[in-house]
Design a protein around this motif. Structure first.
Motif, PDB file in Angstrom:
ATOM      1  N   GLU A  75      50.136  37.583  57.234  1.00 14.19           N
ATOM      2  CA  GLU A  75      49.680  37.569  58.627  1.00 14.19           C
ATOM      3  C   GLU A  75      48.164  37.456  58.700  1.00 14.19           C
ATOM      4  O   GLU A  75      47.429  38.178  58.029  1.00 14.19           O
ATOM      5  N   THR A 119      43.606  42.146  69.431  1.00 10.85           N
ATOM      6  CA  THR A 119      43.967  41.497  68.172  1.00 10.85           C
ATOM      7  C   THR A 119      45.015  40.413  68.405  1.00 10.85           C
ATOM      8  O   THR A 119      46.087  40.684  68.967  1.00 10.85           O
ATOM      9  N   ARG A 124      45.018  38.093  61.093  1.00  8.44           N
ATOM     10  CA  ARG A 124      44.706  38.948  62.233  1.00  8.44           C
ATOM     11  C   ARG A 124      43.270  38.686  62.683  1.00  8.44           C
ATOM     12  O   ARG A 124      42.323  38.861  61.910  1.00  8.44           O
ATOM     13  N   GLN A 151      47.522  37.739  66.404  1.00  5.32           N
ATOM     14  CA  GLN A 151      48.186  37.733  65.095  1.00  5.32           C
ATOM     15  C   GLN A 151      49.016  36.460  64.942  1.00  5.32           C
ATOM     16  O   GLN A 151      49.740  36.067  65.856  1.00  5.32           O
ATOM     17  N   LYS A 181      55.158  41.064  69.829  1.00  2.65           N
ATOM     18  CA  LYS A 181      55.401  40.148  68.713  1.00  2.65           C
ATOM     19  C   LYS A 181      56.596  39.254  69.043  1.00  2.65           C
ATOM     20  O   LYS A 181      57.677  39.756  69.360  1.00  2.65           O
TER      21      LYS A 181
END
Length: 617
Positions: A611, A405, A613, A407, A449
């Protein structure tokens, strides 16, 4: 002339002849780079060039440097094939039937000795390979080693369809070889670090069926492959070569699914499956790869005992569920006047559910007592049979989102704007697109992140090594434990609104409840060990709580959570958060997050984030 000299002369004559047969034969130099020989040796390109084999067992190789030199291994194999036939089952032709067949064809080896491979012939005849089924036991929440799911191959005999003989088939499995009684946490850690050897095993399918659908209560998906009998036999020949041969085993790449893809490349030369998985090989992704390669002919679904039990109990009232528990513990109560006063159609449902509950707990109880209760309930079912159980087939596991994933987010924290960039290697959280995944399951591995605030101020926001949650709802018949565990680096609220980066290991246990068809509530007690240089004791423990609701709504999944940590040094942190994901498509989601953090060291802080994704492998 000695036998050895005669053999060497024969080899050189064959090699010289091979150079003049370009249409149907090849030289050893050419064959050493052939993709099929590379597959037979389980070779991959080395990080610094050259080759290395995934096989970590010297017994597999005939050349001293065979693990890193495909050409040397091929030459050593050709020489070994001419050893005296009197060796019998120990002859290299008997030990390496797949290598022998391929080299005989490609090098036109017409004068090989003919040893009697009695053990291999008897084994191959017993397996009787004709067709292949890829079996996917679905993810099982309450076992850390099973939360990704699993894959194995079923080797069927020729009469599988006409005589319904699947239980007589063989299961071809690759898994970690565990000596001793490692607990779940140690098992997960050693699996991550390659602490177990991996072995192939060919066992009766009925044993694996019992293990996965009954003991672990996992749904089974059976993907019938369009491999021919010749292709299936070619793969089984190679499995004989791998008998008791050890590989390193890693949960995320060199695992059950990756090894089986290698076998399918042996079965059908030319297909490329393993190249799609240079870093991780999640079972659902490998099923998707097999499907994309056009290998799947038919898909069958076999529900677990747990799913069947819950489906049968679903229409029962609370007082009827009480009777299910009573009858499962003491079938003699079938003769109670109060029970016989119930309508016959309701008793049919109750006693069938009780029978299924007894079978569900069968692995944990004495066999004789369980068999007696089962017999009494089955007799009652035969006298008053319930309607057939109708189960809706859930979405296909491979229909879910991809495992990796990316982001991209924008938001505000205490009126400071920021952009956030993230990557998660694997593979699902509570709010992600749900198709193909159970509600209440979360397993995230290696999530990074990075946050960029106004003024081009960058910071590492979090680095999760693992973040696993299993929110399995309790009901009147089953009482599973819900739990969570995680660890890594994260920002926390500190003095004067500062956000220091701390390390932590945390976990918790409690319960979850199905409040409605699409609404799950949960409450857990938690513990945390934190490394925080802002504390007087930099390594500080805390006790706390985590509770909330998970709602499956028309847009996607919404979570509302409240959590708190109470440290031994007096520091108290609390957090209230809300996350709603909009499922734009299977592999695209838009998530709105709002959070309010409290700490006795600073004023409350609000954060809002939107966000995007993108699920991509």
């Amino acid at each position: 002339m000695t036998r050895r000299t005669a053999t060497l002369k024969r080899i050189f004559a064959v090699l010289a002849l091979s150079a003049s047969l370009p249409l149907h034969a090849a030289t050893p130099e050419q064959l050493a780079d052939d993709p099929y020989w590379i597959a037979l040796g389980h070779y991959e390109t080395g990080k610094l060039g050259g080759w290395r084999s995934y096989v970590d067992d010297k017994a597999f190789f005939l050349a001293a440097d065979g693990a890193s030199n495909p050409r040397a291994e091929l030459v050593a194999t050709v020489q070994a094939l001419y050893q005296p036939a009197e060796l019998g089952d120990r002859h290299p032709q008997c030990v390496y039937p797949a290598r022998t067949r391929w080299l005989r064809e490609r090098l036109a080896l017409t004068d090989l000795p003919s040893p009697d491979c009695a053990e291999f012939r008897a084994w191959f005849k017993d397996v009787n390979p004709h067709s292949t089924v890829l079996v996917f036991p679905a993810a099982y929440l309450n076992s850390p080693s099973s939360m990704f799911g699993h894959t194995l191959l079923r080797i069927d005999q020729p009469d599988i369809d006409s005589h319904n003989t699947a239980l007589l088939s063989y299961a071809l499995n690759f898994g970690a070889f565990i000596e001793g009684d490692d607990n779940s946490i140690l098992y997960a850690w050693r699996g991550l670090m390659g602490g177990y050897p991996g072995l192939f095993a060919l066992v009766p399918y009925r044993e694996k069926l019992s293990e996965y659908s009954r003991l672990e209560n996992r749904d089974l998906w059976e993907y019938r492959l369009n491999l021919t009998p010749e292709e299936t036999g070619r793969m089984v020949e190679h499995v004989w070569e791998l008998k008791q041969i050890r590989f390193d085993y890693f949960f995320f790449d060199e695992n059950c699914s990756y090894r089986l893809l290698e076998l399918l490349e042996i079965a059908r030369p030319g297909i490329e499956l393993t190249e799609r998985f240079p870093i991780t090989a999640i079972p659902t992704d490998t099923v998707r790869a097999v499907k994309d390669a056009g290998l799947i002919e038919r898909i069958d679904y076999r529900p677990s005992r747990e799913r069947e039990l819950l489906a049968r109990a679903q229409p029962l009232q609370a007082d009827e569920e009480v009777w299910v528990l009573r009858l499962s513990q003491d079938p003699a109560r079938l003769e109670d006047a109060d029970y016989l006063a119930l309508p016959a159609e309701r008793r049919a449902l109750i006693q069938d559910a009780a029978f299924r509950l007894v079978r569900y707990h069968a692995s944990n109880e004495e066999r004789s007592a369980n068999a007696q209760r089962s017999f009494q309930l089955l007799s009652a079912i035969n006298r008053n049979p319930p309607p057939s159980l109708q189960l809706e087939r859930p979405p296909l596991p491979e229909a879910g989102h991809q495992s990796r994933t990316w982001q991209l987010a924008g938001g505000s924290r205490d009126e400071r704007a920021f952009a956030e960039y993230g990557l998660r290697m694997a593979y699902h959280d509570l709010n992600d697109n749900l198709d193909g995944f159970p509600l209440g399951a979360q397993i995230e591995i290696l999530q990074l992140k990075l946050r960029q605030y106004e003024g081009n101020h960058w910071q590492l926001q979090r680095l999760d090594l693992a973040n696993i949650r299993s929110l399995t709802p309790r009901n009147a018949l089953l009482q599973p434990l819900s739990w969570q565990v995680g660890g890594g680096l994260e920002r926390v609220l500190g003095e004067d609104g500062d956000t220091p980066l701390v390390g932590h290991i945390s976990g918790g246990a409690g319960a979850a409840w199905q409040l409605h068809d699409r609404l799950l509530g949960f409450a857990l007690g938690t513990a945390r060990l934190e490394y925080n240089e802002g504390f007087a004791a930099v390594l500080s423990p805390a006790l706390g709580f985590n509770g909330g609701m998970l709602w499956r709504n028309p847009l996607g999944n919404l979570t509302l959570e409240v959590a708190g940590d109470y440290f031994h040094n007096g520091e108290v942190r609390r957090r209230l958060s809300l996350n709603q994901q909009w499922e734009v498509s299977t592999d695209l989601g838009l998530r709105l997050s709002a959070q309010r953090e409290f700490s006795q060291l600073a004023s409350p802080v609000n954060e809002v984030k939107l966000e995007l994704r993108w699920y991509y492998y």
